[in-house]
Design an enzyme around this catalytic site. Structure first.
Site, PDB file in Angstrom:
ATOM      1  N   HIS A  17       0.843  -1.204   0.000  1.00 15.36           N
ATOM      2  CA  HIS A  17       0.000   0.000   0.000  1.00 15.36           C
ATOM      3  C   HIS A  17       0.879   1.257   0.000  1.00 15.36           C
ATOM      4  O   HIS A  17       0.600   2.223  -0.707  1.00 15.36           O
ATOM      5  CB  HIS A  17      -0.872   0.059   1.265  1.00 15.36           C
ATOM      6  CG  HIS A  17      -1.940  -0.996   1.366  1.00 15.36           C
ATOM      7  ND1 HIS A  17      -2.025  -1.879   2.413  1.00 15.36           N
ATOM      8  CD2 HIS A  17      -2.987  -1.286   0.558  1.00 15.36           C
ATOM      9  CE1 HIS A  17      -3.078  -2.659   2.257  1.00 15.36           C
ATOM     10  NE2 HIS A  17      -3.676  -2.327   1.131  1.00 15.36           N
ATOM     11  N   LYS A  41     -17.847  -6.206   7.126  1.00 18.37           N
ATOM     12  CA  LYS A  41     -16.652  -7.013   6.868  1.00 18.37           C
ATOM     13  C   LYS A  41     -15.978  -7.337   8.197  1.00 18.37           C
ATOM     14  O   LYS A  41     -15.982  -6.520   9.116  1.00 18.37           O
ATOM     15  CB  LYS A  41     -15.693  -6.243   5.955  1.00 18.37           C
ATOM     16  CG  LYS A  41     -15.049  -7.126   4.905  1.00 18.37           C
ATOM     17  CD  LYS A  41     -14.363  -6.284   3.866  1.00 18.37           C
ATOM     18  CE  LYS A  41     -13.215  -7.035   3.236  1.00 18.37           C
ATOM     19  NZ  LYS A  41     -12.548  -6.216   2.228  1.00 18.37           N
ATOM     20  N   ARG A  92      -2.479  -5.810  -8.459  1.00 16.84           N
ATOM     21  CA  ARG A  92      -1.410  -6.810  -8.349  1.00 16.84           C
ATOM     22  C   ARG A  92      -1.574  -7.811  -9.482  1.00 16.84           C
ATOM     23  O   ARG A  92      -1.404  -7.479 -10.626  1.00 16.84           O
ATOM     24  CB  ARG A  92      -1.458  -7.481  -6.973  1.00 16.84           C
ATOM     25  CG  ARG A  92      -1.058  -6.563  -5.830  1.00 16.84           C
ATOM     26  CD  ARG A  92      -1.491  -7.098  -4.501  1.00 16.84           C
ATOM     27  NE  ARG A  92      -2.934  -7.309  -4.523  1.00 16.84           N
ATOM     28  CZ  ARG A  92      -3.677  -7.649  -3.476  1.00 16.84           C
ATOM     29  NH1 ARG A  92      -3.104  -7.842  -2.327  1.00 16.84           N
ATOM     30  NH2 ARG A  92      -4.969  -7.794  -3.579  1.00 16.84           N
ATOM     31  N   SER A 130      -2.929  -7.828   2.777  1.00 12.68           N
ATOM     32  CA  SER A 130      -3.163  -7.746   4.222  1.00 12.68           C
ATOM     33  C   SER A 130      -3.563  -9.117   4.764  1.00 12.68           C
ATOM     34  O   SER A 130      -3.164  -9.501   5.869  1.00 12.68           O
ATOM     35  CB  SER A 130      -4.268  -6.732   4.530  1.00 12.68           C
ATOM     36  OG  SER A 130      -3.894  -5.464   4.060  1.00 12.68           O
TER      37      SER A 130
HETATM   38  O1  PNS Z   1      -9.003  -2.689   0.543  1.00 10.60           O
HETATM   39  P1  PNS Z   1     -10.309  -3.147  -0.044  1.00 10.60           P
HETATM   40  O2  PNS Z   1     -11.104  -3.922   0.975  1.00 10.60           O
HETATM   41  O3  PNS Z   1     -10.110  -3.911  -1.334  1.00 10.60           O
HETATM   42  O4  PNS Z   1     -11.136  -1.801  -0.387  1.00 10.60           O
HETATM   43  C1  PNS Z   1     -12.451  -1.876  -0.905  1.00 10.60           C
HETATM   44  C2  PNS Z   1     -13.105  -0.477  -0.985  1.00 10.60           C
HETATM   45  C3  PNS Z   1     -13.027   0.221   0.342  1.00 10.60           C
HETATM   46  C4  PNS Z   1     -12.409   0.353  -2.029  1.00 10.60           C
HETATM   47  C5  PNS Z   1     -14.595  -0.681  -1.409  1.00 10.60           C
HETATM   48  O5  PNS Z   1     -15.182  -1.674  -0.614  1.00 10.60           O
HETATM   49  C6  PNS Z   1     -15.432   0.585  -1.309  1.00 10.60           C
HETATM   50  O6  PNS Z   1     -15.256   1.507  -2.070  1.00 10.60           O
HETATM   51  N1  PNS Z   1     -16.340   0.606  -0.311  1.00 10.60           N
HETATM   52  C7  PNS Z   1     -17.219   1.741  -0.070  1.00 10.60           C
HETATM   53  C8  PNS Z   1     -18.642   1.414  -0.514  1.00 10.60           C
HETATM   54  C9  PNS Z   1     -18.833   1.718  -1.986  1.00 10.60           C
HETATM   55  O7  PNS Z   1     -18.673   2.840  -2.441  1.00 10.60           O
HETATM   56  N2  PNS Z   1     -19.198   0.700  -2.766  1.00 10.60           N
HETATM   57  C10 PNS Z   1     -19.449   0.860  -4.181  1.00 10.60           C
HETATM   58  C11 PNS Z   1     -18.179   0.666  -5.004  1.00 10.60           C
HETATM   59  S1  PNS Z   1     -18.390  -0.805  -5.844  1.00 10.60           S
END
Ligand code: PNS
Length: 161
Positions: A17, A41, A92, A130
């Site tokens: 990150h 989550k 990745r 992670s």
């Molecule tokens: O590190 P991660 O868990 O891959 O991050 C995922 C993240 C936070 C980018 C995604 O879950 C997110 O944007 N969540 C906020 C809710 C949202 O906007 N959802 C619609 C996008 S599909």
């Protein structure tokens, strides 16, 4: 001046990150590192812990022009409030693509004014996640090359390893 937002779970933040943050900062003068609440989550660290650890790790990295925040709800609403125009994500292996593609297109449908920008992982972090870090640490493995020392310590405290 294009502001950018780098959203994620950061449970916890890894060197992968931080590499993305460092490279994103070469393109964007200011980057919001946005830690998602997402209570559905199963995170290892609480939201407050994730924010605190992310802040400490990034402060230690010496990268400037950053602000660590948390958000709940839709990413595009958060981006709108911050006046950020670009959404930064790291890519990745192939396996990331489908998920990122789905998120980017959903976000574009919801809010076409934002552009998703992807940074290819550094080769040495291409395997790193992670989840892998938590798994290795849980079983007593050494994760000191994968995460900053602050994160290493927080993981050991949390997992008692
Ligand atoms: O590190 P991660 O868990 O891959 O991050 C995922 C993240 C936070 C980018 C995604 O879950 C997110 O944007 N969540 C906020 C809710 C949202 O906007 N959802 C619609 C996008 S599909």
């Amino acid at each position: 001046m294009t502001l950018a937002i780098y959203p994620g779970s950061f449970d916890p933040i890894t060197n992968g990150h931080i590499d993305i943050v460092r490279r994103a900062r070469t393109l964007f003068p200011k980057l919001f590192v946005a830690v998602v609440a997402n209570p559905h989550k199963n995170h290892l660290f609480t939201l407050d812990e994730r924010v605190e650890i992310t802040q400490a790790a990034l402060a230690e990295s010496g990268i400037n022009g950053l602000e660590v925040i948390s958000f709940d709800g839709l990413l595009i609403e958060c981006a709108r409030e911050l006046n950020a125009k670009a959404i930064v994500r790291g890519l990745r292996a192939n396996s990331d693509f489908e998920y990122e593609f789905q998120m980017a297109l959903t976000n574009r449908d919801l809010a076409p004014e934002f552009e998703s920008v992807f940074f290819m992982t550094a080769k040495r972090y291409s395997f790193l996640s992670s989840s892998i870090v938590k798994e290795v640490c849980r079983y007593g493995g050494d994760v000191s090359t994968f995460v900053p020392s602050i994160v290493d310590e927080a993981l050991r405290r949390k997992l008692g390893s």
